[in-house]
Design a protein around this motif. Structure first.
Motif, PDB file in Angstrom:
ATOM      1  N   ILE A 145     -16.759  34.259   7.420  1.00 28.76           N
ATOM      2  CA  ILE A 145     -17.347  33.620   8.619  1.00 28.76           C
ATOM      3  C   ILE A 145     -16.513  34.112   9.801  1.00 28.76           C
ATOM      4  CG2 ILE A 145     -17.822  31.396   9.742  1.00 28.76           C
ATOM      5  CD1 ILE A 145     -17.565  30.335   6.645  1.00 28.76           C
ATOM      6  N   ASN A 149     -15.466  37.210  19.168  1.00 30.56           N
ATOM      7  CA  ASN A 149     -14.688  38.085  20.057  1.00 30.56           C
ATOM      8  C   ASN A 149     -14.385  39.462  19.489  1.00 30.56           C
ATOM      9  OD1 ASN A 149     -12.840  36.839  18.280  1.00 30.56           O
ATOM     10  ND2 ASN A 149     -11.160  37.174  19.703  1.00 30.56           N
ATOM     11  N   PHE A 150     -14.452  39.630  18.164  1.00 31.58           N
ATOM     12  CA  PHE A 150     -14.348  40.967  17.570  1.00 31.58           C
ATOM     13  C   PHE A 150     -15.504  41.137  16.591  1.00 31.58           C
ATOM     14  CE2 PHE A 150      -9.837  40.545  18.918  1.00 31.58           C
ATOM     15  CZ  PHE A 150      -9.736  41.730  19.634  1.00 31.58           C
ATOM     16  N   SER A 174     -20.775  35.728  13.985  1.00 27.83           N
ATOM     17  CA  SER A 174     -21.001  34.808  15.107  1.00 27.83           C
ATOM     18  C   SER A 174     -22.448  34.917  15.568  1.00 27.83           C
ATOM     19  CB  SER A 174     -20.071  35.152  16.267  1.00 27.83           C
ATOM     20  OG  SER A 174     -20.464  34.405  17.412  1.00 27.83           O
ATOM     21  N   ARG A 176     -23.419  34.417  18.426  1.00 30.11           N
ATOM     22  CA  ARG A 176     -23.511  34.851  19.826  1.00 30.11           C
ATOM     23  C   ARG A 176     -23.686  36.362  19.935  1.00 30.11           C
ATOM     24  NH1 ARG A 176     -18.443  31.754  22.393  1.00 30.11           N
ATOM     25  NH2 ARG A 176     -18.392  30.242  20.731  1.00 30.11           N
ATOM     26  N   VAL A 208     -22.781  27.705   7.599  1.00 28.90           N
ATOM     27  CA  VAL A 208     -21.365  27.628   7.212  1.00 28.90           C
ATOM     28  C   VAL A 208     -21.167  26.536   6.162  1.00 28.90           C
ATOM     29  CG1 VAL A 208     -19.040  27.092   8.057  1.00 28.90           C
ATOM     30  CG2 VAL A 208     -20.553  28.558   9.425  1.00 28.90           C
ATOM     31  N   GLY A 224     -11.704  32.086  13.589  1.00 30.78           N
ATOM     32  CA  GLY A 224     -12.361  31.402  14.709  1.00 30.78           C
ATOM     33  C   GLY A 224     -11.388  30.441  15.366  1.00 30.78           C
ATOM     34  N   TYR A 231     -11.293  22.700   9.654  1.00 30.53           N
ATOM     35  CA  TYR A 231     -12.448  22.105   8.966  1.00 30.53           C
ATOM     36  C   TYR A 231     -12.874  22.993   7.776  1.00 30.53           C
ATOM     37  CZ  TYR A 231     -17.400  21.087   8.160  1.00 30.53           C
ATOM     38  OH  TYR A 231     -18.606  20.815   7.570  1.00 30.53           O
ATOM     39  N   GLY A 247      -6.993  30.685  12.924  1.00 27.40           N
ATOM     40  CA  GLY A 247      -7.427  29.907  14.078  1.00 27.40           C
ATOM     41  C   GLY A 247      -6.971  30.464  15.409  1.00 27.40           C
ATOM     42  N   GLY A 248      -6.884  29.592  16.395  1.00 24.94           N
ATOM     43  CA  GLY A 248      -6.623  29.973  17.777  1.00 24.94           C
ATOM     44  C   GLY A 248      -5.158  30.308  18.042  1.00 24.94           C
ATOM     45  N   GLU A 382      -5.382  26.489  24.263  1.00 24.96           N
ATOM     46  CA  GLU A 382      -5.850  27.879  24.341  1.00 24.96           C
ATOM     47  C   GLU A 382      -6.972  27.945  25.383  1.00 24.96           C
ATOM     48  OE1 GLU A 382      -8.311  29.375  21.047  1.00 24.96           O
ATOM     49  OE2 GLU A 382      -7.234  31.266  21.153  1.00 24.96           O
ATOM     50  N   ASN A 410       0.580  32.453  16.560  1.00 24.50           N
ATOM     51  CA  ASN A 410      -0.054  33.724  16.180  1.00 24.50           C
ATOM     52  C   ASN A 410       0.845  34.911  16.514  1.00 24.50           C
ATOM     53  OD1 ASN A 410      -2.494  34.158  14.815  1.00 24.50           O
ATOM     54  ND2 ASN A 410      -3.382  35.209  16.578  1.00 24.50           N
ATOM     55  N   PHE A 449      -2.282  40.795   8.585  1.00 22.13           N
ATOM     56  CA  PHE A 449      -2.365  40.074   9.858  1.00 22.13           C
ATOM     57  C   PHE A 449      -2.363  38.574   9.618  1.00 22.13           C
ATOM     58  CE2 PHE A 449      -4.676  37.766  13.024  1.00 22.13           C
ATOM     59  CZ  PHE A 449      -4.595  38.455  14.229  1.00 22.13           C
TER      60      PHE A 449
HETATM   61  P1  NAD Z   1     -15.663  29.373  16.769  1.00 16.10           P
HETATM   62  O1  NAD Z   1     -14.684  28.572  15.991  1.00 16.10           O
HETATM   63  O2  NAD Z   1     -16.504  28.673  17.768  1.00 16.10           O
HETATM   64  O3  NAD Z   1     -16.693  30.121  15.784  1.00 16.10           O
HETATM   65  C1  NAD Z   1     -16.245  30.884  14.691  1.00 16.10           C
HETATM   66  C2  NAD Z   1     -17.282  30.812  13.574  1.00 16.10           C
HETATM   67  O4  NAD Z   1     -17.417  29.442  13.158  1.00 16.10           O
HETATM   68  C3  NAD Z   1     -18.671  31.279  14.004  1.00 16.10           C
HETATM   69  O5  NAD Z   1     -19.228  32.067  12.983  1.00 16.10           O
HETATM   70  C4  NAD Z   1     -19.440  29.979  14.202  1.00 16.10           C
HETATM   71  O6  NAD Z   1     -20.814  30.099  13.893  1.00 16.10           O
HETATM   72  C5  NAD Z   1     -18.776  29.025  13.234  1.00 16.10           C
HETATM   73  N1  NAD Z   1     -18.803  27.634  13.702  1.00 16.10           N
HETATM   74  C6  NAD Z   1     -18.740  27.199  14.992  1.00 16.10           C
HETATM   75  N2  NAD Z   1     -18.783  25.857  15.040  1.00 16.10           N
HETATM   76  C7  NAD Z   1     -18.873  25.417  13.760  1.00 16.10           C
HETATM   77  C8  NAD Z   1     -18.950  24.119  13.160  1.00 16.10           C
HETATM   78  N3  NAD Z   1     -18.936  23.007  13.899  1.00 16.10           N
HETATM   79  N4  NAD Z   1     -19.017  24.048  11.822  1.00 16.10           N
HETATM   80  C9  NAD Z   1     -19.029  25.155  11.066  1.00 16.10           C
HETATM   81  N5  NAD Z   1     -18.965  26.408  11.582  1.00 16.10           N
HETATM   82  C10 NAD Z   1     -18.892  26.535  12.909  1.00 16.10           C
HETATM   83  O7  NAD Z   1     -14.830  30.564  17.464  1.00 16.10           O
HETATM   84  P2  NAD Z   1     -15.354  31.624  18.523  1.00 16.10           P
HETATM   85  O8  NAD Z   1     -15.517  30.943  19.845  1.00 16.10           O
HETATM   86  O9  NAD Z   1     -16.477  32.410  17.977  1.00 16.10           O
HETATM   87  O10 NAD Z   1     -14.087  32.605  18.580  1.00 16.10           O
HETATM   88  C11 NAD Z   1     -12.979  32.393  19.410  1.00 16.10           C
HETATM   89  C12 NAD Z   1     -11.854  31.715  18.657  1.00 16.10           C
HETATM   90  O11 NAD Z   1     -11.479  32.485  17.529  1.00 16.10           O
HETATM   91  C13 NAD Z   1     -10.587  31.601  19.497  1.00 16.10           C
HETATM   92  O12 NAD Z   1     -10.023  30.341  19.275  1.00 16.10           O
HETATM   93  C14 NAD Z   1      -9.689  32.710  18.960  1.00 16.10           C
HETATM   94  O13 NAD Z   1      -8.314  32.495  19.148  1.00 16.10           O
HETATM   95  C15 NAD Z   1     -10.066  32.685  17.525  1.00 16.10           C
HETATM   96  N6  NAD Z   1      -9.743  33.946  16.866  1.00 16.10           N
HETATM   97  C16 NAD Z   1      -8.691  33.954  15.999  1.00 16.10           C
HETATM   98  C17 NAD Z   1      -8.324  35.132  15.381  1.00 16.10           C
HETATM   99  C18 NAD Z   1      -7.193  35.158  14.419  1.00 16.10           C
HETATM  100  O14 NAD Z   1      -7.098  36.113  13.663  1.00 16.10           O
HETATM  101  N7  NAD Z   1      -6.332  34.161  14.372  1.00 16.10           N
HETATM  102  C19 NAD Z   1      -9.042  36.312  15.627  1.00 16.10           C
HETATM  103  C20 NAD Z   1     -10.119  36.256  16.512  1.00 16.10           C
HETATM  104  C21 NAD Z   1     -10.462  35.056  17.115  1.00 16.10           C
END
Ligand code: NAD
Length: 498
Positions: A145, A149-150, A174, A176, A208, A224, A231, A247-248, A382, A410, A449
């Motif tokens: 999942i 952003n990437f 994603s 989006r 998910v 994400g 969760y 995570g973030g 963040e 991170n 990573f």
């Molecule tokens: P997000 O958490 O909103 O979404 C990530 C994924 O989770 C998506 O596929 C989305 O469909 C799903 N999702 C969203 N809400 C959900 C819910 N309530 N229940 C179940 N699934 C759900 O994140 P985003 O906005 O797409 O990405 C940005 C975030 O990701 C930032 O916080 C960034 O720091 C983080 N990120 C972390 C890394 C890392 O390696 N640590 C890498 C890239 C991005």
């Protein structure tokens, strides 16, 4: 209007009732819509992956590796198309998209060595006529999942290694910016991945949650935001799965008075404002040691921000494109207002920027806050936008304490010419990835990573050697072929070399 569907058992499917608009961040025009998978659609994808598994697990690793070699070629041949799909949905500048894709391709290159990576461990004569060995077997159906952003790179952290190890896979990109992940999966089919081995479902929470609770899914990789990462980790592990969940972040750069400040400022510009700050490894806080360091750095950053070119991502002359959605832009503007209310000094205000010809785009110029303090919301949370915060401290230890006390772990980096200080910092700082005069210490594909603290849930890191361990389970065999005719009788004590 074009509908972006799912890839299930080798076919594109788009029969779902629910959809979401796909929007060009540069104009806010709706360009297509993405199907949001129902529980039943996701179950179809899991069924396809489960059915494909028994045959796929027995394909010799060298043959799976050959598919990865072909995939690498196809990714390179189709790089322009992939990056165009990516930029039109994400907004980042094409050159930046190309850098992202290249990092993804490097993960595929690492996967090409899977026969070597899967080699087990053998011990001869662990007892009389007894040999023992460990091998690494695939898990079954795995799921990934991924965040917005990437959209090309993060899926390539996951499924190439998972399937090269003999698993089958369901990816949920994603919603989006799903198009490039789907296109790359289709290239995987063209490279020779059999139907059902790799499936893509587009969707939201419903998709998910189905992946997290279906008993046929053995392992889940998630990237994400932290609340969703936590969760996913708790729900997936409660359902008996192996879960790694990233995570973030809030990444600090510690700048010492002896640093090369011109080079540090240039490095910080790219690390803070590249991709609009929508990177989990973006530097969002500079901790300057001493007021003289902070004053000089802020002046240098202000001068470089004045030169920053913000505009449509399809134009490689730009440094920074639009933010992914209007909602995220407004959220970041809300943080800027909060920072002002909290008493931080907004040294550069990027709000109110319009780009000629793209007046309706999600543009936000680079913002720079000075005199940010611990306890302010703009430091504790963040922001995920083009906002850099400068904090002022008196000593290196004070700076390190601020970094260590933060919820996220991170990445971080130090700018200095002092090897002893750099070594003390990298040895002791409580952060997963550390740069020394390197602002974005994202490990290469043959390292792994992962952050610490609330930037990661689960044990193993992403890609590299850890991903081989994540997508396999160790089995240890002990084998004996006693000489014929030897009679040993019954033994009740625990076997040992006593
Ligand atoms: P997000 O958490 O909103 O979404 C990530 C994924 O989770 C998506 O596929 C989305 O469909 C799903 N999702 C969203 N809400 C959900 C819910 N309530 N229940 C179940 N699934 C759900 O994140 P985003 O906005 O797409 O990405 C940005 C975030 O990701 C930032 O916080 C960034 O720091 C983080 N990120 C972390 C890394 C890392 O390696 N640590 C890498 C890239 C991005």
């Amino acid at each position: 209007m074009q509908t972006v569907g799912h890839l299930i058992n080798g076919k594109i499917v788009a029969t779902d009732q629910r959809h979401q608009d796909l929007v060009n961040p540069s104009t806010n025009e709706v360009t297509a819509r993405v199907a949001l998978a129902s529980k039943a659609t996701v179950e179809d994808a899991i069924s396809a992956a489960a059915a494909a598994y028994p045959a796929w697990r027995d394909v010799p690793p060298i043959k799976r590796a050959r598919i990865m070699f072909r995939l690498k070629d196809l990714l390179e041949q189709n790089a322009d198309k992939i990056c165009e799909l990516l930029t039109r949905e994400h907004g980042k500048v094409l050159n930046d998209a190309m850098g992202e894709l290249q990092r993804g391709i490097e993960n595929v290159e690492y996967t090409c060595g899977v026969p070597e990576l899967l080699k087990g461990e053998h011990s001869r004569n662990v007892g009389p006529a007894i040999d023992s060995w460990s091998e690494f077997q695939p898990l079954g159906v795995c799921a990934g999942i991924t965040p917005f952003n990437f959209p090309a790179m993060v899926p390539l952290w996951m499924w190439p290694m998972a399937i090269a190890c003999g698993n089958t896979f369901v990816l949920k990109p994603s919603e989006r910016d799903p198009s490039c992940a789907l296109f790359i999966a289709q290239l995987g089919m063209e490279a020779g991945i059999p139907p059902g081995v790799l499936n893509v479902v587009n969707g939201d929470k419903e998709a998910v949650d189905t992946l997290l609770t279906d008993k046929r899914v053995q392992a889940v990789s998630f990237v994400g935001s932290t609340p969703i990462a936590e969760y996913v980790y708790t729900t997936g592990t409660a359902s008996g799965k192996r879960v790694q969940s990233f995570g973030g972040a809030k990444n600090h750069a510690l700048v010492l008075p002896d640093a090369d400040l011109d080079n540090a400022a240039s490095a910080l510009m790219g690390a803070a404002y590249g991709s609009c700050g929508e990177r989990c490894m973006a530097i969002s806080v500079v901790v300057a040691v001493g007021d003289a360091t902070a004053d000089a750095l802020v002046e240098k950053l202000k001068a470089q921000i004045a030169e920053l070119k913000v505009g449509d991502g399809m134009d490689n002359n730009n440094d920074m494109g639009p933010m992914v959605t209007r909602a995220l832009k407004e959220k970041v503007e809300g943080y800027i207002a909060t920072g002002i209310e909290e008493g931080a000094e907004l040294a550069v205000d990027g709000r109110g920027l319009t780009v000629a010809g793209f007046e309706n785009g999600n543009y936000l110029g680079a913002c720079l806050f000075d005199r940010v303090k611990q306890g302010m919301v703009i430091h504790s949370e963040e922001i995920f936008g083009p906002v850099l915060c400068v904090m002022r401290v008196e000593t290196v230890q004070e700076g390190m304490d601020i970094i260590d006390a933060h919820e996220y772990g991170n990445g971080t980096c130090i700018f200095t010419r002092d090897g002893e200080a750099a070594r003390y910092f990298s040895d002791n700082i409580k952060i997963g990835m550390v740069g020394i005069n390197v602002p974005l210490p994202v490990p290469v594909a043959y390292q792994s990573f992962g952050g610490w603290k609330h930037s990661r849930f689960g044990d193993l890191h992403a890609y590299g050697p850890d991903s081989v361990r994540f997508y396999t389970v160790r089995k240890t065999m002990t084998q004996r072929w006693p000489a014929s005719g030897v009679r040993e009788g019954v033994q009740f004590s625990f076997p040992s070399h006593h």
